[in-house]
Design an enzyme around this catalytic site. Structure first.
Site, PDB file in Angstrom:
ATOM      1  N   ASP A 104       0.878  -1.157   0.000  1.00 39.91           N
ATOM      2  CA  ASP A 104       0.000   0.000   0.000  1.00 39.91           C
ATOM      3  C   ASP A 104       0.925   1.219   0.000  1.00 39.91           C
ATOM      4  OD1 ASP A 104      -2.375   1.603   0.449  1.00 39.91           O
ATOM      5  OD2 ASP A 104      -1.663   1.827   2.507  1.00 39.91           O
TER       6      ASP A 104
ATOM      7  N   ASP B 113      -0.196   5.078   0.743  1.00 39.83           N
ATOM      8  CA  ASP B 113      -0.511   6.108   1.730  1.00 39.83           C
ATOM      9  C   ASP B 113      -0.449   5.537   3.149  1.00 39.83           C
ATOM     10  OD1 ASP B 113      -1.070   7.944  -0.335  1.00 39.83           O
ATOM     11  OD2 ASP B 113      -3.123   7.226  -0.504  1.00 39.83           O
TER      12      ASP B 113
END
Ligand code: BG6
Ligand code: MG
Length: 218
Positions: A9, A11
């Protein structure tokens, strides 16, 4: 099956854009006179732009055209924040881990719900460290559906049980578990407690130690 790839991922895992998303939503909420706290923002982590807006509006109904304009406005604020980003904005240990994974001959993919993910990895100077990119344009059903990570694994040519997903959001951990991936959760127990391994961040993380902690059957 041995681990052959990592899906990251973006963010809140590789860089602190989670903070910029919060500031942009907060600015919009203030303008709309809707109470919005950091605690409210926790429910938005990993969630798509549209779902985030609907959560922020807390049931207030707006015509579709207004919703679109509000999303655009928030994204404008967000773009203003990320425009300032440089390679210095990688979270501690993230670049080193990516490089170590690649040097070990494993594959890497990005698995981010963000439509701005490509711009962010370009600004961070890490675009060439990924074999594949799955972002906010890649699938229709967003996290907590497993689709984005399954798409990333397909791009890598790997099955979920050959991949580790690294996530900071409850919705992302759920997406990865539903997809049958191994999951490393970054953050507090109450947020990522369902992951196979929980770490406060990626600083000083060594690949061999990480792999040894996963319940991988060989
Ligand atoms: C996720 C973030 O990575 O991307 C969410 O955790 C964000 O906070 C989502 O809403 C969508 O991002 P964007 O950049 O397409 O609005
Ligand atoms: Mg995240």
């Amino acid at each position: 099956m041995p681990i052959k790839g990592f899906i990251f991922d973006l963010d809140g895992v590789l860089t602190d854009t989670a903070e910029y998303h919060y500031r942009a939503w907060k600015r919009l909420a203030d303008e709309l006179d809707i109470p919005f706290t950091r605690a409210d923002n926790e429910a938005l982590r990993g969630i798509s732009r549209r779902e985030s807006l609907l959560l922020l509006l807390k049931g207030r109904a707006y015509p579709e055209e207004t919703l679109r304009k509000l999303m655009e406005r928030k994204n404008g604020y967000y773009l203003g924040y990320i425009r300032e980003m440089t390679p210095q904005d990688m979270l501690p240990g993230a670049r080193e881990l990516l490089i170590e994974i690649r040097n070990a001959g494993l594959k890497t993919a990005l698995g981010s719900a963000s439509k701005n993910a490509r711009e962010v990895i370009e600004r961070l100077g890490i675009a060439e460290l990924f074999d594949a990119v799955a972002d906010g344009y890649s699938v229709t059903r967003q996290k907590p559906a497993p689709d984005l990570f399954l798409h990333a694994a397909t791009l890598l040519g790997l099955s979920p049980t050959e991949c580790v997903v690294v996530e900071d959001a409850t919705a992302g951990v759920e997406a990865a578990l539903t997809g049958g991936f191994y999951v490393i959760g970054i953050g507090p127990q109450e947020r990522v407690g369902k992951a196979h391994v929980i770490l406060p961040d990626l600083s000083k993380v060594r690949l061999d130690q990480l792999l040894a902690r996963l319940p991988v059957s060989v």
